[in-house]
Design an enzyme around this catalytic site. Structure first.
Site, PDB file in Angstrom:
ATOM      1  N   ARG A   1      26.569 -43.969 -64.387  1.00  0.00           N
ATOM      2  CA  ARG A   1      25.682 -42.803 -64.403  1.00  0.00           C
ATOM      3  C   ARG A   1      24.388 -43.099 -63.659  1.00  0.00           C
ATOM      4  O   ARG A   1      23.865 -42.258 -62.912  1.00  0.00           O
ATOM      5  CB  ARG A   1      25.384 -42.407 -65.848  1.00  0.00           C
ATOM      6  CG  ARG A   1      24.504 -41.162 -65.941  1.00  0.00           C
ATOM      7  CD  ARG A   1      23.988 -40.935 -67.342  1.00  0.00           C
ATOM      8  NE  ARG A   1      23.130 -39.774 -67.370  1.00  0.00           N
ATOM      9  CZ  ARG A   1      22.120 -39.604 -68.202  1.00  0.00           C
ATOM     10  NH1 ARG A   1      21.844 -40.540 -69.088  1.00  0.00           N
ATOM     11  NH2 ARG A   1      21.387 -38.513 -68.165  1.00  0.00           N
TER      12      ARG A   1
ATOM     13  N   HIS B   1      22.602 -40.940 -60.537  1.00  0.00           N
ATOM     14  CA  HIS B   1      21.256 -40.380 -60.583  1.00  0.00           C
ATOM     15  C   HIS B   1      20.370 -40.956 -59.488  1.00  0.00           C
ATOM     16  O   HIS B   1      19.446 -40.276 -59.025  1.00  0.00           O
ATOM     17  CB  HIS B   1      20.640 -40.620 -61.960  1.00  0.00           C
ATOM     18  CG  HIS B   1      21.124 -39.669 -63.008  1.00  0.00           C
ATOM     19  ND1 HIS B   1      20.278 -38.893 -63.756  1.00  0.00           N
ATOM     20  CD2 HIS B   1      22.382 -39.357 -63.413  1.00  0.00           C
ATOM     21  CE1 HIS B   1      20.994 -38.142 -64.594  1.00  0.00           C
ATOM     22  NE2 HIS B   1      22.268 -38.425 -64.404  1.00  0.00           N
TER      23      HIS B   1
ATOM     24  N   ASN C   1      16.589 -37.472 -66.418  1.00  0.00           N
ATOM     25  CA  ASN C   1      16.627 -38.935 -66.458  1.00  0.00           C
ATOM     26  C   ASN C   1      16.120 -39.534 -67.766  1.00  0.00           C
ATOM     27  O   ASN C   1      16.085 -40.757 -67.917  1.00  0.00           O
ATOM     28  CB  ASN C   1      15.807 -39.512 -65.290  1.00  0.00           C
ATOM     29  CG  ASN C   1      16.461 -39.249 -63.947  1.00  0.00           C
ATOM     30  OD1 ASN C   1      17.663 -39.012 -63.873  1.00  0.00           O
ATOM     31  ND2 ASN C   1      15.667 -39.285 -62.891  1.00  0.00           N
TER      32      ASN C   1
ATOM     33  N   HIS D   1      33.690 -38.627 -65.962  1.00  0.00           N
ATOM     34  CA  HIS D   1      33.730 -38.269 -67.385  1.00  0.00           C
ATOM     35  C   HIS D   1      34.971 -38.828 -68.067  1.00  0.00           C
ATOM     36  O   HIS D   1      35.227 -38.521 -69.227  1.00  0.00           O
ATOM     37  CB  HIS D   1      33.664 -36.752 -67.544  1.00  0.00           C
ATOM     38  CG  HIS D   1      32.331 -36.185 -67.159  1.00  0.00           C
ATOM     39  ND1 HIS D   1      32.097 -34.837 -67.030  1.00  0.00           N
ATOM     40  CD2 HIS D   1      31.139 -36.798 -66.879  1.00  0.00           C
ATOM     41  CE1 HIS D   1      30.839 -34.641 -66.683  1.00  0.00           C
ATOM     42  NE2 HIS D   1      30.241 -35.820 -66.580  1.00  0.00           N
TER      43      HIS D   1
END
Length: 331
Positions: free
Chosen positions: A73, A77, A105, A201
């Site tokens: 993840r 980001h 975040n 996911h």
């Protein structure tokens, strides 16, 4: 190390969910630079860089299996805001904001792990390996440690010298799929590659606040038995982040990179509306069905697209810097 499902999920938090709040879309392709990267970039300056990172990741993963999904993840980001330049790693300081201050975040994890790996690299090869390269290698190792295919990471990224919270425009979990597809396309990913990146996911989970509206105001796109179970777990009232329950995206294999996530999609048993739309949208439905039916294809393709992700908008040559500490700029 967590000992219950609830505590594990609290550590996972949203994980890759927020790589998917549409604000302003990019209107140009990702900046060039990936072609200049080279797997042998550190052959002279830090030949053991990749093995140092892999060894550290193996130890970290053994102590905390929730860390690997968090690092995947973290790469999303970073790379989808200003490119893969480690700008998300910069800590806010008095008079200086950073991407970490942006709402999407707030639940990122893994910063301490990146700092620990960077310290090991600095001890072996002072000033050689960028934080952007360290994060790209750590995310690659995270995929492998979760059972995904290993993949080559070309190196030579430089670290950015800007980190601005107002530039964090990541798609929200309640975004419409058409908006998410446009967002990914602006960064160089077609519909099939977007479906594969949604496959992040396969690991991790989401707080109920990301999908509670689907439980209390159902639109028929979630399996009703799952909806009732989740409503019992989540409750109907909004909660603060620190008390909001969380659920695994893929409860069958929440710590394995496999295609079980796509089976959840075709059975209307996924948490996020934007994910569920992919099972029926004309641009994505065939890809979802293919990966649901072809386990090996997804595992292979996920590593390929993760490799592409790690090359988005990189800085190279004399651009940026090689930070000595990932959480602050060089002075």
């Amino acid at each position: 190390m967590p000992t219950t499902t609830t505590s594990i999920l609290r550590r996972l938090l949203l994980l890759p969910v927020q790589f998917l709040a549409i604000t302003t879309l990019l209107t140009t392709p990702p900046p060039p630079g990936a072609d200049a990267l080279d797997a042998g970039y550190y052959a002279a300056t830090c030949p053991d860089a990749a093995s140092l990172v892999r060894g550290a990741m193996e130890r970290l993963h053994h102590n905390d299996p929730t860390l690997a999904p968090a690092l995947i993840r973290l790469l999303f980001h970073d790379c989808f805001v200003r490119g893969c330049d480690a700008s998300v790693l910069v800590s806010p300081a008095p008079g200086r904001a950073s991407e970490r201050a942006a709402v999407p975040n707030h639940t990122l994890r893994g910063f301490n792990a990146v700092d620990a790996v960077k310290r090991a690299l600095e001890a072996a090869c002072p000033g050689a390996v960028s934080c952007a390269d360290a994060l790209a290698l750590m995310a690659r190792d995270a995929v492998a440690l979760l059972g995904g295919d290993d993949y080559a990471v070309a190196l030579g990224r430089r670290d950015g010298t800007q980190s601005n919270p107002w530039e964090v425009d990541l798609p929200a979990p309640f975004s419409r799929l058409d908006d998410a597809l446009a967002y990914f396309a602006a960064r160089g990913f077609d519909a099939e590659e977007t479906v594969v990146l949604f496959g992040a996911h396969t690991v991790g989970g989401a707080h109920c606040g990301s999908f509670r509206y689907r439980l209390t105001d159902p639109n028929g796109t979630m399996d009703d038995a799952l909806r009732c179970d989740l409503l019992e777990t989540c409750g109907a009232a909004d909660q603060t982040l620190d008390t909001d329950p969380a659920n695994f995206f893929d409860p069958d294999t929440p710590f394995a990179v496999d295609n079980s996530y796509y089976a959840q999609l075709v059975s209307n048993r996924t948490l996020l509306q934007v994910d569920q739309e992919a099972a029926a949208h004309p641009a994505t439905a065939a890809h979802v069905a293919y990966y649901a039916a072809t386990p090996g294809a997804f595992v292979r393709r996920f590593s390929e697209v993760m490799a592409k992700l790690s090359n988005v908008g990189v800085l190279e040559g004399d651009a940026g810097q090689v930070r000595k500490v990932c959480s602050r700029y060089n002075t």
